[in-house]
Design a protein around this motif. Sequence first.
Motif, PDB file in Angstrom:
ATOM      1  N   THR A 127       1.112 -11.061  -9.546  1.00 44.52           N
ATOM      2  CA  THR A 127       0.942  -9.748  -8.941  1.00 44.52           C
ATOM      3  C   THR A 127      -0.477  -9.297  -9.241  1.00 44.52           C
ATOM      4  O   THR A 127      -0.914  -9.349 -10.389  1.00 44.52           O
ATOM      5  N   LEU A 128      -1.190  -8.881  -8.211  1.00 46.12           N
ATOM      6  CA  LEU A 128      -2.562  -8.416  -8.368  1.00 46.12           C
ATOM      7  C   LEU A 128      -2.651  -6.969  -7.922  1.00 46.12           C
ATOM      8  O   LEU A 128      -2.298  -6.644  -6.788  1.00 46.12           O
ATOM      9  N   LYS A 129      -3.093  -6.093  -8.818  1.00 49.88           N
ATOM     10  CA  LYS A 129      -3.487  -4.756  -8.389  1.00 49.88           C
ATOM     11  C   LYS A 129      -4.836  -4.944  -7.714  1.00 49.88           C
ATOM     12  O   LYS A 129      -5.729  -5.595  -8.273  1.00 49.88           O
ATOM     13  N   THR A 130      -4.989  -4.407  -6.521  1.00 45.58           N
ATOM     14  CA  THR A 130      -6.193  -4.672  -5.739  1.00 45.58           C
ATOM     15  C   THR A 130      -6.794  -3.397  -5.157  1.00 45.58           C
ATOM     16  O   THR A 130      -6.118  -2.384  -5.022  1.00 45.58           O
ATOM     17  N   LEU A 131      -8.058  -3.513  -4.799  1.00 50.52           N
ATOM     18  CA  LEU A 131      -8.750  -2.504  -4.003  1.00 50.52           C
ATOM     19  C   LEU A 131      -9.091  -3.149  -2.673  1.00 50.52           C
ATOM     20  O   LEU A 131      -9.676  -4.237  -2.631  1.00 50.52           O
ATOM     21  N   VAL A 162       4.917   0.635   0.693  1.00 52.11           N
ATOM     22  CA  VAL A 162       5.408  -0.262   1.738  1.00 52.11           C
ATOM     23  C   VAL A 162       4.599  -1.556   1.675  1.00 52.11           C
ATOM     24  O   VAL A 162       3.526  -1.604   1.076  1.00 52.11           O
ATOM     25  N   GLY A 163       5.115  -2.586   2.305  1.00 53.21           N
ATOM     26  CA  GLY A 163       4.392  -3.845   2.294  1.00 53.21           C
ATOM     27  C   GLY A 163       4.860  -4.773   3.393  1.00 53.21           C
ATOM     28  O   GLY A 163       5.931  -4.579   3.980  1.00 53.21           O
ATOM     29  N   VAL A 164       4.039  -5.753   3.663  1.00 55.43           N
ATOM     30  CA  VAL A 164       4.362  -6.805   4.627  1.00 55.43           C
ATOM     31  C   VAL A 164       3.849  -8.131   4.083  1.00 55.43           C
ATOM     32  O   VAL A 164       2.957  -8.168   3.234  1.00 55.43           O
ATOM     33  N   THR A 165       4.423  -9.194   4.602  1.00 53.50           N
ATOM     34  CA  THR A 165       3.919 -10.516   4.237  1.00 53.50           C
ATOM     35  C   THR A 165       2.778 -10.894   5.172  1.00 53.50           C
ATOM     36  O   THR A 165       2.758 -10.485   6.341  1.00 53.50           O
ATOM     37  N   HIS A 166       1.849 -11.609   4.632  1.00 56.66           N
ATOM     38  CA  HIS A 166       0.686 -12.093   5.372  1.00 56.66           C
ATOM     39  C   HIS A 166       0.402 -13.530   4.967  1.00 56.66           C
ATOM     40  O   HIS A 166       0.612 -13.904   3.814  1.00 56.66           O
ATOM     41  N   ARG A 167      -0.134 -14.287   5.871  1.00 54.13           N
ATOM     42  CA  ARG A 167      -0.791 -15.529   5.473  1.00 54.13           C
ATOM     43  C   ARG A 167      -2.141 -15.113   4.914  1.00 54.13           C
ATOM     44  O   ARG A 167      -2.730 -14.141   5.373  1.00 54.13           O
ATOM     45  N   TYR A 168      -2.621 -15.851   3.920  1.00 48.21           N
ATOM     46  CA  TYR A 168      -3.847 -15.441   3.254  1.00 48.21           C
ATOM     47  C   TYR A 168      -4.685 -16.650   2.860  1.00 48.21           C
ATOM     48  O   TYR A 168      -4.204 -17.782   2.856  1.00 48.21           O
ATOM     49  N   ILE A 169      -5.929 -16.352   2.494  1.00 48.03           N
ATOM     50  CA  ILE A 169      -6.758 -17.332   1.801  1.00 48.03           C
ATOM     51  C   ILE A 169      -7.319 -16.665   0.547  1.00 48.03           C
ATOM     52  O   ILE A 169      -7.476 -15.444   0.498  1.00 48.03           O
ATOM     53  N   TRP A 222       0.870  -1.172   0.000  1.00 42.56           N
ATOM     54  CA  TRP A 222       0.000   0.000   0.000  1.00 42.56           C
ATOM     55  C   TRP A 222       0.906   1.221   0.000  1.00 42.56           C
ATOM     56  O   TRP A 222       2.131   1.086  -0.035  1.00 42.56           O
ATOM     57  N   THR A 223       0.331   2.406   0.028  1.00 41.93           N
ATOM     58  CA  THR A 223       1.152   3.619   0.077  1.00 41.93           C
ATOM     59  C   THR A 223       0.917   4.356   1.388  1.00 41.93           C
ATOM     60  O   THR A 223      -0.181   4.339   1.946  1.00 41.93           O
ATOM     61  N   THR A 224       1.972   5.022   1.835  1.00 40.76           N
ATOM     62  CA  THR A 224       1.873   5.853   3.031  1.00 40.76           C
ATOM     63  C   THR A 224       1.296   7.211   2.639  1.00 40.76           C
ATOM     64  O   THR A 224       1.191   7.542   1.453  1.00 40.76           O
ATOM     65  N   ARG A 225       0.979   7.984   3.622  1.00 39.52           N
ATOM     66  CA  ARG A 225       0.432   9.327   3.429  1.00 39.52           C
ATOM     67  C   ARG A 225       1.319  10.183   2.527  1.00 39.52           C
ATOM     68  O   ARG A 225       0.839  10.995   1.758  1.00 39.52           O
ATOM     69  N   ASP A 226       2.644   9.982   2.624  1.00 42.62           N
ATOM     70  CA  ASP A 226       3.559  10.772   1.801  1.00 42.62           C
ATOM     71  C   ASP A 226       3.941  10.078   0.497  1.00 42.62           C
ATOM     72  O   ASP A 226       4.880  10.477  -0.179  1.00 42.62           O
ATOM     73  N   GLY A 227       3.202   9.021   0.136  1.00 40.13           N
ATOM     74  CA  GLY A 227       3.361   8.396  -1.172  1.00 40.13           C
ATOM     75  C   GLY A 227       4.342   7.243  -1.275  1.00 40.13           C
ATOM     76  O   GLY A 227       4.509   6.672  -2.349  1.00 40.13           O
ATOM     77  N   TRP A 228       4.978   6.884  -0.172  1.00 39.65           N
ATOM     78  CA  TRP A 228       5.938   5.778  -0.226  1.00 39.65           C
ATOM     79  C   TRP A 228       5.214   4.440  -0.282  1.00 39.65           C
ATOM     80  O   TRP A 228       4.310   4.192   0.512  1.00 39.65           O
ATOM     81  N   ALA A 285      -4.072   3.363   6.538  1.00 36.28           N
ATOM     82  CA  ALA A 285      -3.589   3.707   5.202  1.00 36.28           C
ATOM     83  C   ALA A 285      -4.488   3.092   4.130  1.00 36.28           C
ATOM     84  O   ALA A 285      -4.849   3.761   3.159  1.00 36.28           O
ATOM     85  N   LEU A 286      -4.867   1.839   4.308  1.00 39.76           N
ATOM     86  CA  LEU A 286      -5.715   1.174   3.314  1.00 39.76           C
ATOM     87  C   LEU A 286      -7.149   1.690   3.332  1.00 39.76           C
ATOM     88  O   LEU A 286      -7.822   1.698   2.298  1.00 39.76           O
ATOM     89  N   ARG A 287      -7.605   2.142   4.479  1.00 38.50           N
ATOM     90  CA  ARG A 287      -8.926   2.788   4.513  1.00 38.50           C
ATOM     91  C   ARG A 287      -8.889   4.101   3.720  1.00 38.50           C
ATOM     92  O   ARG A 287      -9.814   4.424   2.993  1.00 38.50           O
ATOM     93  N   ALA A 288      -7.819   4.850   3.872  1.00 41.05           N
ATOM     94  CA  ALA A 288      -7.693   6.142   3.198  1.00 41.05           C
ATOM     95  C   ALA A 288      -7.338   5.993   1.718  1.00 41.05           C
ATOM     96  O   ALA A 288      -7.792   6.769   0.885  1.00 41.05           O
ATOM     97  N   ARG A 289      -6.503   4.985   1.420  1.00 36.81           N
ATOM     98  CA  ARG A 289      -6.029   4.774   0.049  1.00 36.81           C
ATOM     99  C   ARG A 289      -6.132   3.292  -0.275  1.00 36.81           C
ATOM    100  O   ARG A 289      -5.162   2.546  -0.130  1.00 36.81           O
ATOM    101  N   PRO A 290      -7.300   2.835  -0.715  1.00 37.72           N
ATOM    102  CA  PRO A 290      -7.522   1.395  -0.902  1.00 37.72           C
ATOM    103  C   PRO A 290      -6.780   0.761  -2.076  1.00 37.72           C
ATOM    104  O   PRO A 290      -6.711  -0.466  -2.156  1.00 37.72           O
ATOM    105  N   LYS A 291      -6.198   1.591  -2.963  1.00 38.54           N
ATOM    106  CA  LYS A 291      -5.408   1.010  -4.053  1.00 38.54           C
ATOM    107  C   LYS A 291      -4.201   0.326  -3.436  1.00 38.54           C
ATOM    108  O   LYS A 291      -3.430   0.931  -2.695  1.00 38.54           O
ATOM    109  N   SER A 292      -4.049  -0.959  -3.753  1.00 36.54           N
ATOM    110  CA  SER A 292      -3.054  -1.786  -3.099  1.00 36.54           C
ATOM    111  C   SER A 292      -2.546  -2.837  -4.080  1.00 36.54           C
ATOM    112  O   SER A 292      -2.937  -2.844  -5.247  1.00 36.54           O
ATOM    113  N   CYS A 293      -1.706  -3.708  -3.595  1.00 33.40           N
ATOM    114  CA  CYS A 293      -1.110  -4.725  -4.449  1.00 33.40           C
ATOM    115  C   CYS A 293      -0.843  -5.974  -3.610  1.00 33.40           C
ATOM    116  O   CYS A 293      -0.473  -5.879  -2.440  1.00 33.40           O
TER     117      CYS A 293
END
Length: 164
Positions: free
Chosen positions: A90-94, A39-46, A31-37, A65-73
Amino acid sequence: MASLEEVSQYRLDDELRDALFDLQRVCSVSWTTRDGWPVGVTHRYIWERGRIWVTTSSQRQRVNALRARPKSCVIISGDGTELGPDRTLTLKTLCTVHDDRETLAWFYAAFAKALHPTNPTAQQGMVAMLDTPRRVVLELEPVQSISYDGMKLAQAIANEGVTS
């Protein structure tokens, strides 16, 4: 093949993409930070209902951050699976952040079953561990997919060679 400059034609087939979702349990969420950087973390997922689902605590900065800027990857690799590391998606996600009991209960049960498919006791323990007051579920809806199948590239090189 002319060169290794253009490899976008070597995409995952739908069958391999589905196998990746079934075999891999770890992804990177960005996702992106407020100043546009970025960032990411690993997660277990389904992978359920045509979406990636992960969980975290609402106190994590990524939630706001994701509530404010839902565009994610989301990035998923075959590394550590029988598919091998040269297969990626790679998935571009909302992102939608869920904190309602219905979604949390559904996710906890599905997530626990995916991580402990043959152990109901472990599933129950995981659900109990996840069910905390600040827990949220992140629903990551794909809007674009970019994939790579390095085995197809390797086969093309073996069959045709590469010229520079």
